[in-house]
Motif scaffolding. Sequence first.
Motif, short mmCIF file in Angstrom:
data_model
loop_
_atom_site.label_atom_id
_atom_site.label_comp_id
_atom_site.label_asym_id
_atom_site.label_seq_id
_atom_site.Cartn_x
_atom_site.Cartn_y
_atom_site.Cartn_z
N ALA A 206 0.87 -1.18 0.00
CA ALA A 206 0.00 0.00 0.00
C ALA A 206 0.91 1.23 0.00
N VAL A 207 0.54 2.20 -0.80
CA VAL A 207 1.37 3.39 -0.96
C VAL A 207 0.64 4.60 -0.38
N MET A 208 1.31 5.26 0.56
CA MET A 208 0.68 6.37 1.26
C MET A 208 1.34 7.68 0.90
N ARG A 209 0.50 8.69 0.74
CA ARG A 209 1.02 10.02 0.45
C ARG A 209 0.11 11.05 1.08
N ARG A 210 0.71 11.92 1.88
CA ARG A 210 -0.05 13.00 2.54
C ARG A 210 -1.31 12.48 3.22
N GLY A 211 -1.16 11.41 3.97
CA GLY A 211 -2.28 10.91 4.77
C GLY A 211 -3.24 10.00 4.04
N ARG A 212 -3.09 9.87 2.73
CA ARG A 212 -4.03 9.03 1.97
C ARG A 212 -3.31 7.88 1.29
N LEU A 213 -4.06 6.80 1.05
CA LEU A 213 -3.50 5.72 0.25
C LEU A 213 -3.76 6.06 -1.21
N VAL A 214 -2.69 6.09 -1.99
CA VAL A 214 -2.88 6.41 -3.41
C VAL A 214 -3.03 5.13 -4.23
N GLU A 215 -2.56 4.01 -3.67
CA GLU A 215 -2.59 2.77 -4.43
C GLU A 215 -2.35 1.59 -3.50
N GLN A 216 -2.97 0.47 -3.75
CA GLN A 216 -2.65 -0.76 -3.02
C GLN A 216 -2.99 -1.97 -3.86
N GLY A 217 -2.31 -3.08 -3.56
CA GLY A 217 -2.57 -4.31 -4.31
C GLY A 217 -1.45 -5.30 -4.10
N PRO A 218 -1.50 -6.43 -4.83
CA PRO A 218 -0.42 -7.42 -4.72
C PRO A 218 0.92 -6.77 -5.07
N ALA A 219 1.96 -7.13 -4.29
CA ALA A 219 3.27 -6.51 -4.51
C ALA A 219 3.73 -6.68 -5.95
N THR A 224 5.46 -3.67 -10.26
CA THR A 224 5.88 -3.81 -11.66
C THR A 224 5.02 -2.97 -12.61
N GLU A 225 3.73 -2.83 -12.25
CA GLU A 225 2.87 -1.98 -13.07
C GLU A 225 2.15 -0.97 -12.19
N PRO A 226 2.91 -0.04 -11.59
CA PRO A 226 2.27 0.92 -10.69
C PRO A 226 1.20 1.72 -11.43
N GLY A 227 0.07 1.93 -10.74
CA GLY A 227 -1.04 2.65 -11.37
C GLY A 227 -1.02 4.13 -11.06
N HIS A 228 -0.15 4.51 -10.13
CA HIS A 228 -0.15 5.91 -9.71
C HIS A 228 1.23 6.53 -9.95
N GLU A 229 1.21 7.77 -10.36
CA GLU A 229 2.45 8.49 -10.66
C GLU A 229 3.40 8.52 -9.44
N TYR A 230 2.81 8.68 -8.26
CA TYR A 230 3.63 8.76 -7.05
C TYR A 230 4.38 7.45 -6.81
N THR A 231 3.70 6.31 -7.05
CA THR A 231 4.36 5.01 -6.90
C THR A 231 5.50 4.90 -7.91
N ARG A 232 5.25 5.38 -9.12
CA ARG A 232 6.32 5.34 -10.14
C ARG A 232 7.52 6.16 -9.69
N GLU A 233 7.26 7.31 -9.06
CA GLU A 233 8.36 8.14 -8.56
C GLU A 233 9.14 7.41 -7.46
N LEU A 234 8.41 6.76 -6.55
CA LEU A 234 9.09 6.01 -5.48
C LEU A 234 9.94 4.89 -6.08
N LEU A 235 9.38 4.20 -7.07
CA LEU A 235 10.09 3.10 -7.70
C LEU A 235 11.33 3.58 -8.44
N ALA A 236 11.20 4.73 -9.06
CA ALA A 236 12.33 5.27 -9.83
C ALA A 236 13.52 5.58 -8.93
N ALA A 237 13.22 5.80 -7.64
CA ALA A 237 14.28 6.14 -6.69
C ALA A 237 14.99 4.91 -6.14
N VAL A 238 14.48 3.70 -6.45
CA VAL A 238 15.07 2.48 -5.92
C VAL A 238 16.08 1.91 -6.90
N PRO A 239 17.30 1.68 -6.45
CA PRO A 239 18.28 1.08 -7.37
C PRO A 239 17.97 -0.39 -7.64
#
Length: 248
Positions: A206-219, A224-239
């Motif tokens: 589950a992905v949280m941003r500013r107090g809200r869940l923006v996305e959740q589901g099977p890992a 691998t196919e994030p549905g939210h831009e914020y999740t994509r940003e978090l993923l982009a920061a992971v080596p």
Amino acid sequence: MSELRFDDVTVRYGRTAAVDGVSLAVPPGAVVGLVGESGSGKSTLARAAVGLAPIAGGRITLGGVPVPARGRSRPLQMVFQDPYSSLDPRMTVGASVAEAMPPGGSRADRRAEVERLLELVHLNPACAGAVPARLSGGQRQRVALARALAARPRVIVADEITSALDVSVQGAVLNLVRELQRELGLSMLFISHNLAVVRYVASHVAVMRRGRLVEQGPAARVLTEPGHEYTRELLAAVPGRTTRRSRP
Ligand SMILES: Nc1ncnc2c1ncn2[C@@H]1O[C@H](COP(=O)(O)OP(=O)(O)OP(=O)(O)O)[C@@H](O)[C@H]1O
Ligand SMILES: [Mg+2]
């Protein structure tokens, strides 16, 4: 084991909603990873579950029954980031673990149970006689886990439990979490700002941003196919984000 559910939960500090209408389930036997940047409300949600943050709206239930708003609930145990402050420095490891066990049983039974719990987290049972200062950070976090398990909880809430540890011992503690989940069917809400850590242990994310869940589901899906831009940003920061189960 039974399901921990947050239904439309809101926590306010003054005018700001630190948690804003969050609905999330931790199914029996699942490790749900909760990620999000600093200040997104992850710890506040966890603290609300154990009665340490005031719930302004919604409800939190365990197996369909509301979790008591006050006091520590045995079926829900929390492990914190800092094993240095969560263990009483004057108590031996054995006494700390025994304190969390349900009452009853002979002294010998209780001692045997402490040993079993220490072995479960891969600590030498001889550690029972030591005070926390004698242990390393990783060992202390194992004691904190043994203490949480001692209460025979249905769900463990783990808030950044590897964040204060050296990278060299982080992996070992994460392996322990995976092993406990596999062998005990442990349910866990596993909080981390580190997506690589969450990816390693969680079946759901589950992905949280500013107090809200923006996305959740099977890992496998969220990572691998994030549905939210914020999740994509978090993923982009992971080596090294192409291998899902790679060690952080
Ligand atoms: N006791 C409190 N009183 C007032 N505001 C608080 C309190 N606890 C948390 N907050 C505020 O609630 C928001 C969410 O904080 P929280 O600690 O839940 O974030 P977090 O996602 O756990 O962050 P981190 O990754 O840094 O641990 C922040 O804006 C924080 O300042
Ligand atoms: Mg936090």
